[in-house]
Design a protein around this motif. Sequence first.
Motif, short mmCIF file in Angstrom:
data_model
loop_
_atom_site.label_atom_id
_atom_site.label_comp_id
_atom_site.label_asym_id
_atom_site.label_seq_id
_atom_site.Cartn_x
_atom_site.Cartn_y
_atom_site.Cartn_z
N GLN A 135 0.83 -1.20 0.00
CA GLN A 135 0.00 0.00 0.00
C GLN A 135 0.87 1.26 0.00
OE1 GLN A 135 -2.31 -1.08 3.56
NE2 GLN A 135 -4.17 -0.67 2.38
N TYR A 139 0.91 4.04 -2.89
CA TYR A 139 0.56 5.42 -2.57
C TYR A 139 1.66 6.38 -2.99
CZ TYR A 139 -0.64 9.59 0.11
OH TYR A 139 -0.92 10.89 0.48
N THR A 142 1.74 7.42 -6.56
CA THR A 142 0.76 8.42 -7.04
C THR A 142 1.39 9.81 -7.07
OG1 THR A 142 -0.14 9.02 -4.85
CG2 THR A 142 -1.12 7.10 -5.97
N GLU A 144 1.48 11.83 -4.61
CA GLU A 144 0.79 12.71 -3.68
C GLU A 144 1.61 13.02 -2.43
OE1 GLU A 144 -3.72 12.47 -2.86
OE2 GLU A 144 -2.84 11.60 -1.05
N SER A 145 2.47 12.10 -2.04
CA SER A 145 3.15 12.23 -0.75
C SER A 145 4.37 13.14 -0.79
CB SER A 145 3.57 10.85 -0.23
OG SER A 145 4.48 10.26 -1.14
N PHE A 152 1.99 12.27 3.65
CA PHE A 152 0.62 11.88 3.33
C PHE A 152 -0.28 13.12 3.27
CE2 PHE A 152 0.38 12.36 7.85
CZ PHE A 152 -0.94 12.70 8.13
N GLN A 155 -6.35 15.17 2.88
CA GLN A 155 -7.43 15.63 2.02
C GLN A 155 -7.42 14.92 0.67
OE1 GLN A 155 -4.64 17.09 2.60
NE2 GLN A 155 -3.93 18.36 0.92
N GLY A 156 -6.51 13.96 0.50
CA GLY A 156 -6.42 13.22 -0.75
C GLY A 156 -6.52 11.72 -0.51
N LYS A 157 -5.77 10.95 -1.30
CA LYS A 157 -5.80 9.50 -1.16
C LYS A 157 -5.26 9.03 0.19
CE LYS A 157 -5.22 8.77 -6.15
NZ LYS A 157 -6.58 8.30 -6.43
N GLY A 158 -4.44 9.88 0.81
CA GLY A 158 -3.90 9.55 2.12
C GLY A 158 -4.97 9.38 3.19
N ALA A 159 -6.19 9.88 2.91
CA ALA A 159 -7.31 9.72 3.86
C ALA A 159 -7.60 8.24 4.12
CB ALA A 159 -8.55 10.42 3.31
N ALA A 160 -7.23 7.39 3.17
CA ALA A 160 -7.48 5.95 3.32
C ALA A 160 -6.68 5.34 4.47
CB ALA A 160 -7.13 5.22 2.01
#
Length: 197
Positions: A135, A139, A142, A144-145, A152, A155-160
Amino acid sequence: MRQIILASASPRRKELLKQFIGDNFLVYASSYEESPYPGLHPKELLLRHSTEKARDVAKHFNSGLVISADTSVLFNGKLLGKPKSPEEAEEMLKLLSGHRFLVVTGLTVLDLDSGVEIKELESTTVWMDEISSEQISAYVRTGESLDKAGAFAVQGKGAAFVEKIEGDFFNVVGLPLFRLGKILQKFGVSIFQEDLP
């Protein structure tokens, strides 16, 4: 409303401030270079950075309020800022996986007209779920990090990965709106105030 200057290049802070006070503010990124101050508590370091950013931007304006913030993850007594590489992002997430930690923001509002500075800290507790290596790798891929403190984006995929938050959600994004609103009130600025024609 008085002129407000956001001393940050962060698109997230810009978006949060826009939702809070509308479009009537300027964005001016600080050229202050963050550096370590040995012996300074991590929270005090964040406050120092936010204050220096505000003072740096203040040099370019004659009037108004300068808002500056510096946000990091505080885990086991150490600050985790933005990762410098995908590998570092993975290491940060492995470190935080399954743990509770703090997201801390040093917030400074500087009044150019009076010279008054208000500096405050905001802390939010975050519980992160246990994340598998697969995971984490997916992540980080992506992208995003890479420009997020602690690697992380809540407010994005890190919310998972975020099981629970105690405190100001917006602080985790990068700008503690509740505390900011209280400080702006002290300077006589209401976020509900409409500009008169």
